[in-house]
Write a protein that holds these residues in place. Structure first.
Motif, PDB file in Angstrom:
ATOM      1  N   TRP A   1       0.838  -1.189   0.000  1.00 11.92           N
ATOM      2  CA  TRP A   1       0.000   0.000   0.000  1.00 11.92           C
ATOM      3  C   TRP A   1       0.884   1.255   0.000  1.00 11.92           C
ATOM      4  O   TRP A   1       2.023   1.221   0.463  1.00 11.92           O
ATOM      5  N   VAL A   2       0.311   2.335  -0.502  1.00 11.80           N
ATOM      6  CA  VAL A   2       0.965   3.643  -0.474  1.00 11.80           C
ATOM      7  C   VAL A   2       0.176   4.520   0.506  1.00 11.80           C
ATOM      8  O   VAL A   2      -1.053   4.635   0.408  1.00 11.80           O
ATOM      9  N   TYR A   3       0.886   5.112   1.449  1.00 11.97           N
ATOM     10  CA  TYR A   3       0.251   5.940   2.474  1.00 11.97           C
ATOM     11  C   TYR A   3       0.564   7.410   2.193  1.00 11.97           C
ATOM     12  O   TYR A   3       1.726   7.806   2.137  1.00 11.97           O
ATOM     13  N   VAL A   4      -0.490   8.206   1.981  1.00  7.53           N
ATOM     14  CA  VAL A   4      -0.347   9.619   1.641  1.00  7.53           C
ATOM     15  C   VAL A   4      -0.966  10.451   2.763  1.00  7.53           C
ATOM     16  O   VAL A   4      -2.085  10.176   3.205  1.00  7.53           O
ATOM     17  N   GLU A   5      -0.241  11.477   3.205  1.00  8.45           N
ATOM     18  CA  GLU A   5      -0.745  12.396   4.217  1.00  8.45           C
ATOM     19  C   GLU A   5      -0.835  13.805   3.639  1.00  8.45           C
ATOM     20  O   GLU A   5       0.101  14.268   2.985  1.00  8.45           O
ATOM     21  N   VAL A   6      -1.966  14.459   3.876  1.00  3.34           N
ATOM     22  CA  VAL A   6      -2.147  15.875   3.512  1.00  3.34           C
ATOM     23  C   VAL A   6      -2.371  16.620   4.822  1.00  3.34           C
ATOM     24  O   VAL A   6      -3.409  16.479   5.476  1.00  3.34           O
ATOM     25  N   LYS A   7      -1.386  17.429   5.199  1.00  5.09           N
ATOM     26  CA  LYS A   7      -1.394  18.093   6.503  1.00  5.09           C
ATOM     27  C   LYS A   7      -1.362  19.606   6.330  1.00  5.09           C
ATOM     28  O   LYS A   7      -0.604  20.134   5.523  1.00  5.09           O
ATOM     29  N   ASP A   8      -2.219  20.299   7.088  1.00  3.68           N
ATOM     30  CA  ASP A   8      -2.207  21.760   7.064  1.00  3.68           C
ATOM     31  C   ASP A   8      -2.056  22.297   8.484  1.00  3.68           C
ATOM     32  O   ASP A   8      -2.264  21.558   9.457  1.00  3.68           O
ATOM     33  N   ASN A   9      -1.665  23.557   8.602  1.00  4.60           N
ATOM     34  CA  ASN A   9      -1.521  24.198   9.915  1.00  4.60           C
ATOM     35  C   ASN A   9      -2.629  25.222  10.131  1.00  4.60           C
ATOM     36  O   ASN A   9      -2.425  26.297  10.679  1.00  4.60           O
ATOM     37  N   GLY A  10      -3.828  24.843   9.667  1.00  9.18           N
ATOM     38  CA  GLY A  10      -4.964  25.762   9.721  1.00  9.18           C
ATOM     39  C   GLY A  10      -5.699  25.721  11.046  1.00  9.18           C
ATOM     40  O   GLY A  10      -5.155  25.368  12.103  1.00  9.18           O
ATOM     41  N   THR A  11      -6.997  26.064  10.989  1.00 10.62           N
ATOM     42  CA  THR A  11      -7.807  26.226  12.192  1.00 10.62           C
ATOM     43  C   THR A  11      -8.176  24.888  12.843  1.00 10.62           C
ATOM     44  O   THR A  11      -8.548  24.851  14.015  1.00 10.62           O
ATOM     45  N   GLY A  12      -8.086  23.794  12.100  1.00  6.00           N
ATOM     46  CA  GLY A  12      -8.425  22.493  12.659  1.00  6.00           C
ATOM     47  C   GLY A  12      -9.917  22.226  12.649  1.00  6.00           C
ATOM     48  O   GLY A  12     -10.728  23.053  12.218  1.00  6.00           O
ATOM     49  N   ILE A  13     -10.271  21.050  13.131  1.00  7.87           N
ATOM     50  CA  ILE A  13     -11.671  20.606  13.132  1.00  7.87           C
ATOM     51  C   ILE A  13     -12.091  20.349  14.567  1.00  7.87           C
ATOM     52  O   ILE A  13     -11.372  19.699  15.337  1.00  7.87           O
ATOM     53  N   ALA A  14     -13.256  20.838  14.950  1.00  6.58           N
ATOM     54  CA  ALA A  14     -13.760  20.648  16.306  1.00  6.58           C
ATOM     55  C   ALA A  14     -14.009  19.157  16.570  1.00  6.58           C
ATOM     56  O   ALA A  14     -14.454  18.429  15.672  1.00  6.58           O
ATOM     57  N   PRO A  15     -13.738  18.683  17.784  1.00  6.27           N
ATOM     58  CA  PRO A  15     -13.917  17.251  18.096  1.00  6.27           C
ATOM     59  C   PRO A  15     -15.318  16.739  17.803  1.00  6.27           C
ATOM     60  O   PRO A  15     -15.488  15.607  17.345  1.00  6.27           O
ATOM     61  N   GLU A  16     -16.334  17.569  18.047  1.00  4.57           N
ATOM     62  CA  GLU A  16     -17.709  17.097  17.815  1.00  4.57           C
ATOM     63  C   GLU A  16     -18.037  16.937  16.329  1.00  4.57           C
ATOM     64  O   GLU A  16     -19.051  16.330  15.974  1.00  4.57           O
ATOM     65  N   HIS A  17     -17.168  17.469  15.452  1.00  7.18           N
ATOM     66  CA  HIS A  17     -17.409  17.351  14.008  1.00  7.18           C
ATOM     67  C   HIS A  17     -16.610  16.219  13.355  1.00  7.18           C
ATOM     68  O   HIS A  17     -16.919  15.828  12.227  1.00  7.18           O
ATOM     69  N   LEU A  18     -15.584  15.715  14.056  1.00  8.36           N
ATOM     70  CA  LEU A  18     -14.689  14.722  13.435  1.00  8.36           C
ATOM     71  C   LEU A  18     -15.432  13.462  12.982  1.00  8.36           C
ATOM     72  O   LEU A  18     -15.103  12.877  11.955  1.00  8.36           O
ATOM     73  N   GLY A  19     -16.427  13.034  13.753  1.00  6.00           N
ATOM     74  CA  GLY A  19     -17.143  11.807  13.407  1.00  6.00           C
ATOM     75  C   GLY A  19     -18.121  11.956  12.270  1.00  6.00           C
ATOM     76  O   GLY A  19     -18.687  10.956  11.808  1.00  6.00           O
ATOM     77  N   ARG A  20     -18.330  13.199  11.764  1.00  3.74           N
ATOM     78  CA  ARG A  20     -19.361  13.404  10.745  1.00  3.74           C
ATOM     79  C   ARG A  20     -18.827  13.991   9.443  1.00  3.74           C
ATOM     80  O   ARG A  20     -19.595  14.195   8.505  1.00  3.74           O
TER      81      ARG A  20
END
Length: 449
Positions: free
Chosen positions: A366-385
């Motif tokens: 497999w090939v593992y690709v990461e796309v990472k930013d240093n932005g505002t992030g995602i609230a924990p309550e939104h991660l599951g949706r």
């Protein structure tokens, strides 16, 4: 487990000489106890007043082989088998001892046998040829020693008893194994039934989840289309009423106001068009052929398409040993374009915006690709949706909410996975697992859909 029984002391003597039978009885049967002599011995030498009493043996007689066979058969039928048989080899005019023993063992295979003879009628090789090698057979030469006969009787009767105990134990074990086997069969059948029931429940759960997902998708689509459609209908309604007034001799149309109304209608129509196009992409994720795709080229096209949203963000690429993946070129471009667009949106208020794309090919294929930013992030309550259709944290009118759903569908269609990790204020990292290409040359040309 069967209860232990007393030692079997039944002995059969098969011999055509009546005097031999008397000799065996004198040797093997219990002698009358002499309490007077025991008392005198105790008074003179000390010790117990009574000596241990040998119970002796129960000796039966048969004078021909056929008679001995009949007695063994009857004893087995009565449940009182003989432990040991002393059998003479010469018993004219009937069966000889070897044939008698062979037939005795047909009636009772546990019977211990001592062949008695004063002559070398058969060699040991001849006897074993007729009877086979057996631990149940011994040879006693006449004339025999009384102590030897008594020792044989004690040893072989004990051996018979141990053999019978072994048989009982094996029978108990056999019954236990049969019981365990029955219990195991019942348990296996119960497990099979439980597995079938579980498979049915899982199938129903999957069906229910699909129906639930379809319901959410339909409700989301209706909700997303309803707002711009209402604007269009209101604009068209206003235009129609204004035209009706003009046609009926009313005030002339205000060109500026009409232009503004038409602009609102066009914006609503454009939003509906984008929703429909995204929805069509979402429903046809597997419509493109899967080939060898150059990862660098795909990222070039995706970055170019997302350049407006990325703005002044610095994009750093480190693909390491990951050269190519297996998949749809159009689908993978859509995947990375959506991830970069999301990153650009999260970087709008960051002083030094940066996106880092890393890729590594591993030994698991497999090939593992990461796309990472240093932005505002995602609230924990939104991660599951965030991968749910029509779920978005963007203001109304700025996104369809299908971008990450499409990403999830593209990756899942290739057998891979997509995950996200984020901390508010510290950015987000999307990790994508894609199948490695096994082709040595590219078989497709670049195209952007």
């Amino acid at each position: 487990m069967s209860a232990p029984t007393a030692t079997n002391r039944r002995i059969l003597v098969v011999d055509d000489n009546q005097a031999i039978h008397q000799d065996f009885r004198k040797i093997l049967c219990a002698a009358p106890a002499s309490t007077t002599l025991d008392a005198m011995e105790a008074a003179l030498f000390g010790g117990p007043t009574t000596a241990p009493v040998d119970p002796g043996f129960e000796v039966d007689s048969a004078y021909q082989g056929e008679e001995g066979i009949a007695k063994v058969k009857a004893a087995v039928a009565e449940g009182r088998p003989y432990a040991l048989a002393f059998v003479d080899i010469r018993m004219p005019p009937g069966l000889d001892g070897v044939e008698t023993v062979r037939r005795l063992w047909k009636e009772d295979e546990d019977l211990q046998v001592v062949l008695c003879s004063a002559y070398s009628d058969y060699s040991w090789e001849e006897m074993t040829q007729r009877l086979g090698l057996s631990q149940r057979l011994l040879i006693l030469r006449k004339p025999f020693d009384n102590i030897e006969v008594r020792q044989l009787a004690h040893a072989l009767s004990e051996k018979w008893e141990l053999l019978r105990k072994s048989h009982r134990r094996m029978e108990d074990l056999r019954r236990e194994v049969e019981e365990w086997t029955r219990e195991l069969a019942v348990a296996n059948e119960r497990l099979r039934k439980e597995m079938e029931d579980r498979a049915q429940l899982e199938l129903r759960l999957v069906q229910a989840q699909r129906l639930e997902a379809l319901g959410r998708l339909t409700a989301g689509l209706a909700h997303e289309i309803n707002n711009p459609l209402s604007v269009i209908m209101a604009s068209v309604g206003f235009l129609r009423s204004e035209l009706d007034e003009q046609l009926s001799g009313g005030q002339p149309l205000d060109a500026g106001e009409m232009r503004e109304v038409c602009s609102d209608a066009l914006l609503g129509a454009d939003r509906i068009l984008r929703i429909v196009n995204d929805f069509r992409t979402f429903s046809r994720l597997d419509g493109h052929p899967q080939v060898r795709v150059d990862l660098n080229e795909v990222l070039d096209h995706a970055q170019s398409a997302a350049s407006f949203n990325l703005g002044r963000a610095q994009v750093v690429r480190d693909l390491g040993n990951a050269a190519a993946v297996h998949g749809s070129e159009a689908g993978l471009e859509q995947l990375f374009m959506s991830l970069l667009n999301n990153a650009g949106y999260a970087l709008q208020s960051v002083a030094e915006p940066k996106v880092t794309i890393t890729a590594r090919e591993r030994e698991d294929g497999w090939v593992y690709v990461e796309v990472k930013d240093n932005g505002t992030g995602i609230a924990p309550e939104h991660l599951g949706r965030i991968f749910d259709p029509f779920f978005t944290t963007k203001p109304p009118g700025t996104g369809t909410g299908l971008g990450l759903s499409i990403c999830h569908g593209i990756v899942s269609g290739l057998g891979g996975t997509i995950e996200v990790e984020s901390t508010p204020g510290q950015g987000a990292t999307f990790r994508v697992k894609l199948p490695r290409s096994t082709e040595t040359v590219a078989t497709s040309s670049s195209s952007v859909s």
